[in-house]
Enzyme design. Structure first.
Site, mmCIF file in Angstrom:
data_model
loop_
_atom_site.group_PDB
_atom_site.id
_atom_site.type_symbol
_atom_site.label_atom_id
_atom_site.label_comp_id
_atom_site.label_asym_id
_atom_site.label_seq_id
_atom_site.Cartn_x
_atom_site.Cartn_y
_atom_site.Cartn_z
ATOM 1 N N GLY A 169 0.822 -1.200 0.000
ATOM 2 C CA GLY A 169 0.000 0.000 0.000
ATOM 3 C C GLY A 169 0.854 1.248 0.000
ATOM 4 O O GLY A 169 2.043 1.203 0.335
ATOM 5 N N GLN A 173 2.986 9.888 1.620
ATOM 6 C CA GLN A 173 4.290 9.242 1.424
ATOM 7 C C GLN A 173 4.996 9.685 0.151
ATOM 8 O O GLN A 173 6.189 9.437 -0.011
ATOM 9 C CB GLN A 173 4.135 7.714 1.397
ATOM 10 C CG GLN A 173 3.778 7.112 2.753
ATOM 11 C CD GLN A 173 3.633 5.601 2.636
ATOM 12 O OE1 GLN A 173 2.586 5.098 2.248
ATOM 13 N NE2 GLN A 173 4.700 4.880 2.959
ATOM 14 N N CYS A 189 6.631 -0.793 6.291
ATOM 15 C CA CYS A 189 6.157 0.400 5.583
ATOM 16 C C CYS A 189 7.257 0.860 4.649
ATOM 17 O O CYS A 189 8.435 0.822 5.013
ATOM 18 C CB CYS A 189 5.835 1.480 6.612
ATOM 19 S SG CYS A 189 5.290 3.035 5.887
ATOM 20 N N LEU A 190 6.885 1.287 3.449
ATOM 21 C CA LEU A 190 7.889 1.742 2.484
ATOM 22 C C LEU A 190 8.647 2.975 2.985
ATOM 23 O O LEU A 190 9.746 3.253 2.530
ATOM 24 C CB LEU A 190 7.232 2.033 1.128
ATOM 25 C CG LEU A 190 6.736 0.798 0.360
ATOM 26 C CD1 LEU A 190 6.022 1.221 -0.917
ATOM 27 C CD2 LEU A 190 7.898 -0.141 0.034
ATOM 28 N N GLU A 230 -2.912 2.285 6.049
ATOM 29 C CA GLU A 230 -2.925 3.437 5.129
ATOM 30 C C GLU A 230 -3.810 4.562 5.657
ATOM 31 O O GLU A 230 -3.471 5.742 5.515
ATOM 32 C CB GLU A 230 -3.375 3.014 3.730
ATOM 33 C CG GLU A 230 -2.481 1.961 3.053
ATOM 34 C CD GLU A 230 -1.009 2.328 3.017
ATOM 35 O OE1 GLU A 230 -0.667 3.529 2.950
ATOM 36 O OE2 GLU A 230 -0.169 1.402 3.087
ATOM 37 N N HIS A 253 -1.869 6.599 8.008
ATOM 38 C CA HIS A 253 -0.958 7.546 7.353
ATOM 39 C C HIS A 253 -1.631 8.897 7.121
ATOM 40 O O HIS A 253 -1.004 9.949 7.226
ATOM 41 C CB HIS A 253 -0.516 7.000 5.982
ATOM 42 C CG HIS A 253 0.720 6.155 6.031
ATOM 43 N ND1 HIS A 253 1.919 6.607 6.533
ATOM 44 C CD2 HIS A 253 0.954 4.887 5.610
ATOM 45 C CE1 HIS A 253 2.832 5.648 6.420
ATOM 46 N NE2 HIS A 253 2.267 4.583 5.872
HETATM 47 CO CO CO Z 1 3.093 2.712 5.474
#
Ligand code: CO
Length: 157
Positions: free
Chosen positions: A46, A51, A88-89, A131, A134
């Site tokens: 996701g 981000q 998480c990226l 998400e 976020h």
């Molecule tokens: Co994340």
């Protein structure tokens, strides 16, 4: 379309609260297309707009190679609980257990402004919760926990 740079968690920008989308226009579509390309280029399930540096209430998730777009999402119902190791990226740290509902019902809009409702469970529910957090400046590292004794984690290889 373009791959956008992912904001790292060490940047305070990720702590900002995202704003509701008012216009379902080409700017939004370009953002969504770029987010899809960015997610395709990275090993994540996701990605939220914050981000990639955009404070809009938008995220995409990738479940079984199918990408779903969520604009102005709202979790309206939850059921049960589960503990899964999240990553998480934006966070280059080890995966950690987080407590999430097992099932969530979410309402959101697609890129054209059509409202939809979706009920998901298991990993998809985890993704939607992660998400949605976020969009409010919350990261999984704020919520790490130890599963209760006797809790059986399904191994995911
Ligand atoms: Co994340």
């Amino acid at each position: 379309m373009a791959i956008r740079e992912i904001v790292p968690h060490t940047d305070n920008f990720l702590r900002k609260k995202s704003k509701s989308v008012k216009k379902f226009d080409e700017t939004l579509w370009e953002l969504l297309d770029d987010m899809k390309e960015t997610l395709n280029a990275n090993p994540g399930a996701g990605l939220s707009a914050v981000q990639v540096g955009v404070l809009k209430r938008v995220f995409i998730i990738d479940i079984n190679n199918m990408q779903i777009e969520f604009v102005n999402p709202e979790i309206i119902k939850t059921k049960g609980e589960q503990y899964k190791k999240e990553g998480c990226l934006s966070v280059k740290l080890p995966f950690e257990f987080v407590r999430r509902p097992f099932e969530v019902t979410v309402t959101a809009f697609d890129r054209y402004g059509n409202k939809f409702t979706l009920t998901c469970e298991d990993w998809t529910a985890v993704c939607i919760c992660h998400e949605t957090d976020h969009l409010d400046g919350v990261l999984y590292i704020d919520k790490t926990c130890t599963p209760p004794e006797g809790y059986e984690e399904e191994e995911d290889d």
